[in-house]
Design a protein around this motif. Structure first.
Motif, mmCIF file in Angstrom:
data_model
loop_
_atom_site.group_PDB
_atom_site.id
_atom_site.type_symbol
_atom_site.label_atom_id
_atom_site.label_comp_id
_atom_site.label_asym_id
_atom_site.label_seq_id
_atom_site.Cartn_x
_atom_site.Cartn_y
_atom_site.Cartn_z
ATOM 1 N N ILE A 38 -6.775 6.382 20.431
ATOM 2 C CA ILE A 38 -7.710 6.610 19.389
ATOM 3 C C ILE A 38 -7.665 5.417 18.437
ATOM 4 N N SER A 39 -8.622 5.096 17.703
ATOM 5 C CA SER A 39 -8.564 4.215 16.537
ATOM 6 C C SER A 39 -9.802 4.813 15.498
ATOM 7 N N LEU A 40 -9.521 4.362 14.106
ATOM 8 C CA LEU A 40 -10.311 4.627 13.206
ATOM 9 C C LEU A 40 -11.555 3.850 13.680
ATOM 10 N N ALA A 41 -12.806 4.347 13.141
ATOM 11 C CA ALA A 41 -13.993 3.800 13.340
ATOM 12 C C ALA A 41 -14.378 2.661 12.266
ATOM 13 N N ASN A 42 -15.305 1.734 12.895
ATOM 14 C CA ASN A 42 -15.753 1.035 11.609
ATOM 15 C C ASN A 42 -16.455 1.719 10.326
ATOM 16 N N PRO A 43 -16.342 1.245 9.276
ATOM 17 C CA PRO A 43 -15.866 -0.283 8.950
ATOM 18 C C PRO A 43 -14.416 -0.306 8.207
ATOM 19 N N TRP A 44 -13.541 0.833 8.686
ATOM 20 C CA TRP A 44 -12.202 0.456 8.431
ATOM 21 C C TRP A 44 -12.246 0.793 6.899
ATOM 22 N N LEU A 45 -11.184 -0.197 6.461
ATOM 23 C CA LEU A 45 -10.898 -0.415 4.965
ATOM 24 C C LEU A 45 -11.596 -1.572 4.255
#
Ligand code: URA
Ligand code: ZN
Length: 363
Positions: A88-95
């Motif tokens: 799993i990954s954080l979705a856009n636009p992140w930070l």
């Protein structure tokens, strides 16, 4: 998808979450990117560049429900589609939209959150972490520290998700060199993912909803950003960087030959590089999120099926009718393409074996 027919687990390497802490951040904002609440109580996700003009127009954005932030929903989706493991990954636009003062502690907290979620998942979840990639003279060194923390204390995080902006100036920005150096040393995978789109100004005045930015802008952005990275010699300076390209490399498998040809005819550029552009492309990994056998075939023929990994882009592109138990088209089209190109057994690597090997998911 059935796990019965395959010996390796089915692994989804392109699957997102807006962690609860990040949802709170988006809910607290009055500017794009944001999550806004309608009078009905329904929430909408407003994150794309062309949505900024219409931030207060509630017809803009996309509906967002618990499938975007509730890990139990992710598990339900995995079970429903026979997916054994998700990275799993954080979705856009992140930070990207924060200053370093906010981005640095937020990256640490989000990486801590995602590590905990994975650690409690009974081996079913791994992750790509986030870095405080923002425009600030101290951002690169802060990213390097975060990379060190990920490798020393977050064992389920096997890579980081990287947007095309890098530290605000693209992936060919020399200011990124310390970050590339640390990533290379760490062995973490870079998951390169679009957000901004390229060519948005050519999409015309007529509203076509999200079709042009998502179908075309996203893959062109991936294409442009990675070609800039190659042409700047990053991969000659850091030859052991591990890179995974979203959406089967945008358009790169299709354009690789044209790219080689244009470089060959531009001696100034060609003389800077050790290899042909396509040879750098062959060292990268690609997801299989291309929804069609022709695109998948181009990808597997360019890099070999050992470097291509199944993904879903969950929870984006949900079924519209919202019937209970309905299969997600984004899953079935991608798994059907794998089957069409490689056959039921030949597709085992793409469906999971490659991810296990490349990301060390058996460790
Ligand atoms: N739309 C997005 O904004 N992000 C994705 O990853 C997919 C679709
Ligand atoms: Zn995605």
């Amino acid at each position: 998808i059935s796990t019965m027919t395959s010996k390796s687990p089915v692994v989804d390497i392109h699957t997102h979450v807006y962690l609860p802490r990040y949802m709170d951040l988006l809910r607290s904002r009055s500017e794009v990117p944001r999550v806004l609440t309608l009078p009905s109580g329904d929430e909408r996700l407003v994150i794309l560049a062309d949505e900024a003009k219409h931030a207060s127009d509630t017809s803009q954005g996309r509906p967002i429900g618990s499938e975007y932030y509730d890990i139990a929903k992710k598990m339900e989706f995995m079970d429903q589609h026979g997916i054994d493991i998700s990275v799993i990954s954080l979705a856009n636009p992140w930070l990207d939209f924060l200053g370093l003062g906010q981005a640095a502690p937020m990256a640490r907290m989000l990486n801590t959150d995602i590590e905990k979620i994975c650690a409690e998942s009974d081996g079913r979840l791994f992750a790509f972490g986030v870095l405080p990639l923002v425009e600030d003279s101290l951002a690169a060194s802060t990213c390097v520290k975060e990379i060190e923390t990920i490798t020393s204390t977050f064992p389920h995080i096997r890579g980081i998700i990287l947007g095309s902006r890098g530290l605000g100036h693209g992936l060919d920005d020399p200011a990124l060199d310390p970050v590339y150096s640390a990533l290379e040393a760490s062995g973490l995978m870079i998951f390169l993912h679009p957000h901004y789109g390229t060519g948005n100004e050519s999409f015309g005045p007529r509203s076509n909803g999200h079709v042009l930015p998502l179908a075309l802008g996203f893959p062109f952005e991936t294409t442009t950003s990675i070609v800039r990275l190659i042409l700047s010699g990053v991969l000659d300076r850091f030859p052991n960087l591990r890179i995974l390209l979203a959406h089967s490399g945008g358009t790169l498998p299709f354009l690789a030959g044209r790219l080689d040809s244009c470089v060959a005819h531009d001696p100034q550029v060609a003389s800077r590089l050790k290899l042909k552009p396509s040879e750098y492309l062959m060292k990268m990994c690609y997801d299989a999120v291309v929804y069609h056998e022709v695109g998948l075939k181009a990808t597997t023929e360019l890099v070999g099926e050992g470097r291509v990994m199944f993904g879903t882009d969950h929870p984006f592109f949900p079924p519209l009718k919202g019937k209970d138990g309905e299969e997600w088209m984004s899953v079935t089209t991608n798994s059907a393409a794998v089957k069409a190109v490689l056959g039921e057994e030949g597709g085992e690597g793409v469906m999971g074996g490659n991810a296990v090997r490349i990301l060390g998911l058996d460790r």
